[in-house]
Design an enzyme around this catalytic site. Sequence first.
Site, PDB file in Angstrom:
ATOM      1  N   HIS A  82       0.864  -1.193   0.000  1.00 46.42           N
ATOM      2  CA  HIS A  82       0.000   0.000   0.000  1.00 46.42           C
ATOM      3  C   HIS A  82       0.893   1.233   0.000  1.00 46.42           C
ATOM      4  O   HIS A  82       1.330   1.713   1.055  1.00 46.42           O
ATOM      5  CB  HIS A  82      -0.924  -0.026   1.234  1.00 46.42           C
ATOM      6  CG  HIS A  82      -1.957   1.070   1.258  1.00 46.42           C
ATOM      7  ND1 HIS A  82      -3.184   0.912   1.870  1.00 46.42           N
ATOM      8  CD2 HIS A  82      -1.962   2.326   0.765  1.00 46.42           C
ATOM      9  CE1 HIS A  82      -3.894   2.033   1.750  1.00 46.42           C
ATOM     10  NE2 HIS A  82      -3.156   2.912   1.095  1.00 46.42           N
ATOM     11  N   HIS A 103       1.239   4.877  -2.374  1.00 44.42           N
ATOM     12  CA  HIS A 103       0.867   5.758  -3.490  1.00 44.42           C
ATOM     13  C   HIS A 103       2.154   6.417  -3.959  1.00 44.42           C
ATOM     14  O   HIS A 103       2.783   7.161  -3.188  1.00 44.42           O
ATOM     15  CB  HIS A 103      -0.125   6.819  -3.021  1.00 44.42           C
ATOM     16  CG  HIS A 103      -1.384   6.235  -2.451  1.00 44.42           C
ATOM     17  ND1 HIS A 103      -2.527   6.062  -3.192  1.00 44.42           N
ATOM     18  CD2 HIS A 103      -1.666   5.758  -1.211  1.00 44.42           C
ATOM     19  CE1 HIS A 103      -3.466   5.524  -2.433  1.00 44.42           C
ATOM     20  NE2 HIS A 103      -2.975   5.316  -1.224  1.00 44.42           N
ATOM     21  N   HIS A 106      -9.639   1.113  -1.319  1.00 45.43           N
ATOM     22  CA  HIS A 106      -9.591   1.716   0.005  1.00 45.43           C
ATOM     23  C   HIS A 106     -11.015   1.661   0.570  1.00 45.43           C
ATOM     24  O   HIS A 106     -11.961   2.122  -0.098  1.00 45.43           O
ATOM     25  CB  HIS A 106      -9.176   3.183  -0.073  1.00 45.43           C
ATOM     26  CG  HIS A 106      -7.713   3.420  -0.327  1.00 45.43           C
ATOM     27  ND1 HIS A 106      -7.030   2.876  -1.375  1.00 45.43           N
ATOM     28  CD2 HIS A 106      -6.813   4.171   0.367  1.00 45.43           C
ATOM     29  CE1 HIS A 106      -5.758   3.283  -1.324  1.00 45.43           C
ATOM     30  NE2 HIS A 106      -5.601   4.071  -0.279  1.00 45.43           N
ATOM     31  N   GLU A 117     -11.357   3.287   5.948  1.00 49.06           N
ATOM     32  CA  GLU A 117     -10.346   4.193   6.515  1.00 49.06           C
ATOM     33  C   GLU A 117     -11.113   5.257   7.309  1.00 49.06           C
ATOM     34  O   GLU A 117     -10.990   5.340   8.528  1.00 49.06           O
ATOM     35  CB  GLU A 117      -9.508   4.826   5.388  1.00 49.06           C
ATOM     36  CG  GLU A 117      -8.416   5.769   5.887  1.00 49.06           C
ATOM     37  CD  GLU A 117      -7.652   6.463   4.740  1.00 49.06           C
ATOM     38  OE1 GLU A 117      -8.163   6.523   3.614  1.00 49.06           O
ATOM     39  OE2 GLU A 117      -6.532   6.974   5.010  1.00 49.06           O
ATOM     40  N   ASP A 144       1.758   3.960   2.863  1.00 55.45           N
ATOM     41  CA  ASP A 144       0.717   4.805   2.275  1.00 55.45           C
ATOM     42  C   ASP A 144       1.315   5.982   1.484  1.00 55.45           C
ATOM     43  O   ASP A 144       1.481   5.875   0.273  1.00 55.45           O
ATOM     44  CB  ASP A 144      -0.260   5.283   3.360  1.00 55.45           C
ATOM     45  CG  ASP A 144      -1.662   5.579   2.823  1.00 55.45           C
ATOM     46  OD1 ASP A 144      -1.886   5.414   1.615  1.00 55.45           O
ATOM     47  OD2 ASP A 144      -2.537   5.973   3.629  1.00 55.45           O
ATOM     48  N   ASP A 145       1.603   7.089   2.163  1.00 55.83           N
ATOM     49  CA  ASP A 145       2.185   8.285   1.519  1.00 55.83           C
ATOM     50  C   ASP A 145       3.365   8.736   2.382  1.00 55.83           C
ATOM     51  O   ASP A 145       3.257   9.712   3.136  1.00 55.83           O
ATOM     52  CB  ASP A 145       1.131   9.394   1.434  1.00 55.83           C
ATOM     53  CG  ASP A 145      -0.080   8.942   0.645  1.00 55.83           C
ATOM     54  OD1 ASP A 145      -0.008   8.939  -0.593  1.00 55.83           O
ATOM     55  OD2 ASP A 145      -1.090   8.561   1.277  1.00 55.83           O
TER      56      ASP A 145
HETATM   57  N1  HPA Z   1      -6.659   7.395   1.365  1.00 57.80           N
HETATM   58  C1  HPA Z   1      -7.350   7.707   0.268  1.00 57.80           C
HETATM   59  N2  HPA Z   1      -6.786   8.186  -0.824  1.00 57.80           N
HETATM   60  C2  HPA Z   1      -5.468   8.351  -0.842  1.00 57.80           C
HETATM   61  C3  HPA Z   1      -4.702   8.057   0.259  1.00 57.80           C
HETATM   62  C4  HPA Z   1      -5.325   7.530   1.423  1.00 57.80           C
HETATM   63  O1  HPA Z   1      -4.713   7.221   2.455  1.00 57.80           O
HETATM   64  N3  HPA Z   1      -3.423   8.339  -0.087  1.00 57.80           N
HETATM   65  C5  HPA Z   1      -3.441   8.798  -1.361  1.00 57.80           C
HETATM   66  N4  HPA Z   1      -4.683   8.820  -1.816  1.00 57.80           N
HETATM   67 ZN    ZN Z   2      -3.787   4.800   0.576  1.00 60.01          ZN
END
Ligand code: HPA
Ligand code: ZN
Length: 339
Positions: A17, A19, A197, A200, A278-279
Amino acid sequence: MTDLNAFVTGLPKAELHLHIEGSLEPEQMFAFARRNKVEIPFASVEDLRGAYEFSKLQDFLDIYYQGANVLCTEADFHDLALAYFDRAAADNVVHAEIFFDPQTHTARGIPFQVVADGLLAGMSSAQTKHGLTSKLILCFLRHLDEDDAFATLKVAEPWLDRIAGVGLDSSELGHPPSKFEKVFTAAGDMGLLRVAHAGEEGPPEYVYEALDRLHIDRLDHGNRSLEDTVLTARLAREAMTLTVCPLSNLKLCVVDGIAAHPIERMLRAGLRATVNSDDPAYFGGYVNDNYRALIGMDGLDVRDFAMLARNSFLGSFLPDDAVTAHLATLDTYVRDFMA
Ligand code: HPA
Ligand code: ZN
């Protein structure tokens, strides 16, 4: 006593996971802005980092889409991907399945070809340089409509032999998975794997929709599934992989503090949870930082950390023989470490 820090650092792992646009570090954002003559509304790297204070997902997304504006050429996408793979390799990531958001780029006039060929070249460089294997997952932006997702899938057609699957990201609340049922069905018919996703910020109902209407092969985040015991039991029974992102959850206030993170409850419920970044450029760390953030959590021991890495291979889209080989390496690492 086991040195958990050293243990997780050296642990062979997959990242599921990530991006790629979220791996754009502030320094790199300024460098790309300069080389492409793109304006960014921040005076300095410190100024930019100072803006990374989020109280919810949308706060982050606003700044993340703005940051992506500096990505213009194939070389940018290659360099972005390779910089991520360099960091991943340093964290003993041996396989990564990375998301990209083509609509973020095509909407501002960057052709799909520039994005896809640049990223694929970066993946190839990582294989040569580090022996790190990777797969590419095309994400649809859920705040846009399904027609836009269909148009993206159409543009991607010449690359589909090099794309493992489709995903669903961006603003979750108000954009349930069912909005994309038809395009996910079309993607499945084309032989693509499917992830989304869900859970969350969105409720358990969104996770049910991802399972029953999008027919997902893997669940991204999934935290809020735990609010529903029937759903939790189903995810465990179906061996659904959850790609959990602890530091992201912390930065986006999905959890009230790292001590309150549900990863231990997930493991005890029999869920196939994994740890991911994630990011990483926005949330304060790469994959090993995410593992390290969990050290010291009540109830998590060395076997749990080994299980989290094990799950990353089991949940990957690698063929069975490659999974078996990675698990054998992992078992050897764990045995040697304990000796
Ligand atoms: N959630 C949803 N969209 C996203 C995320 C995330 O954590 N990171 C980049 N786009
Ligand atoms: Zn994500």
